[in-house]
Scaffold this motif. Structure first.
Motif, PDB file in Angstrom:
ATOM      1  N   LYS A 170       0.954  -1.327  -0.108  1.00 19.78           N
ATOM      2  CA  LYS A 170      -0.107   0.127   0.141  1.00 19.78           C
ATOM      3  C   LYS A 170       0.790   1.136  -0.181  1.00 19.78           C
ATOM      4  CE  LYS A 170      -3.935  -2.013   2.507  1.00 19.78           C
ATOM      5  NZ  LYS A 170      -5.167  -1.866   3.502  1.00 19.78           N
ATOM      6  N   PRO A 226      -4.029   0.645  -1.865  1.00 16.56           N
ATOM      7  CA  PRO A 226      -3.404  -0.587  -2.684  1.00 16.56           C
ATOM      8  C   PRO A 226      -2.688  -0.172  -3.713  1.00 16.56           C
ATOM      9  CG  PRO A 226      -5.570  -0.984  -2.091  1.00 16.56           C
ATOM     10  CD  PRO A 226      -5.637   0.487  -1.661  1.00 16.56           C
ATOM     11  N   THR A 240     -11.040  -3.214  -0.295  1.00 17.29           N
ATOM     12  CA  THR A 240     -10.129  -3.054  -1.179  1.00 17.29           C
ATOM     13  C   THR A 240     -10.342  -4.152  -2.261  1.00 17.29           C
ATOM     14  OG1 THR A 240      -8.511  -2.658   0.661  1.00 17.29           O
ATOM     15  CG2 THR A 240      -7.489  -3.804  -1.540  1.00 17.29           C
TER      16      THR A 240
END
Length: 274
Positions: free
Chosen positions: A93, A98, A271
């Motif tokens: 990250k 990410p 995510t």
């Protein structure tokens, strides 16, 4: 627009929440919103979208998109477009966002979905966290121009028009909600160096709190991102936003201010990686 939880790295705006007793006529109470309140909220959301699109267009001036159309865009998406790729999700990250996506079409789509979340986060309303987001997801040569353009869009006056403090934080007793949830992605153009991805999104924007003049409302929009492969990951070269596709609104009852604030605090975002 906007402009992600993994929200922890860039969504911190000092949110606070206070419990209030339910009051008759509360926009978030059991009754459905009045036409006047809905119209005012719609005007606010449209104003945000128009302002951010203008800022993005200013930052993207002079860009020439020479990518060729990807195959298969005319027909319906294949089932593989929504199935797991079998690749391990990214582990790294940058500023909570990410990074390190695969150098292929699926990696580009996953990057675009994650970047849509970041662009729609509360962190975009405060300069320090906004600059951190941009530096993490925008290709380096474009960062200064976009920072300058968005500084002109996210002014103290603009924040105050949304009911926020001048610095983009929520007033005491309110929870600021700005969240983007990607619904789907598709590749529209590709070349040896770049990939363009459309991200269809649902969004929430507003202040959760009793007597809020800008209650949390939902919207639907599509973000188009031209990505380039740089520093071993995908980065945004240009991005734009348009309304829709929008479904027919349901007949849901609006939640109370306390329920909305609690939901935002308890339900983290996702995510996205395939």
């Amino acid at each position: 627009m906007s402009p992600g939880d993994d929200h922890e790295g860039y969504g911190g705006t000092g949110q606070t929440r206070t419990r209030y007793p339910e009051r008759p006529g509360d926009v978030y109470g059991g009754a459905r919103r009045s036409p006047r309140s809905s119209s005012r909220s719609l005007i606010t959301v449209v104003g945000v979208i128009v302002l951010l699109i203008a800022a993005i267009a200013f930052a993207n001036r002079g860009d020439d998109d020479t990518g060729s159309s990807a195959t298969g865009t005319a027909g319906q998406p294949k089932s593989s477009s929504t199935t797991a790729s079998g690749e391990a999700p990214v582990q790294s990250k940058a500023s909570g966002i990410p990074t390190g996506f695969a150098h292929d079409a699926q990696g580009a789509q996953s990057a675009a979905a994650n970047y849509a979340v970041a662009l729609g986060s509360t962190g975009m309303f405060a300069k320090a966290t906004r600059d951190t987001v941009l530096q993490a997801i925008i290709t380096p040569s474009r960062v200064p121009g976009l920072e300058a353009a968005l500084d002109k869009a996210y002014t103290p006056e603009f924040n105050q028009s949304l009911g926020l403090n001048a610095d983009g934080s929520a007033p005491e007793g309110y929870t600021f909600v700005s969240r983007t949830s990607p619904i789907g992605t598709k590749v529209t153009q590709t070349s040896a160096a770049t990939t363009t991805v459309d991200v269809w999104c649902g969004g929430l924007l507003g202040l959760a709190g009793t007597n809020s003049t800008n209650p949390v409302t939902s919207s639907w929009f599509t973000i188009t991102m031209k990505l380039e492969w740089t520093s071993n990951t995908w980065k945004i070269v240009t991005h734009s936003q348009k309304e829709g596709p929008s479904p027919v609104p349901g007949d849901d009852k609006a939640s109370s201010a306390d329920e909305m604030a609690k939901a935002v605090e308890e339900y983290g975002g996702f995510t996205y990686a395939r």
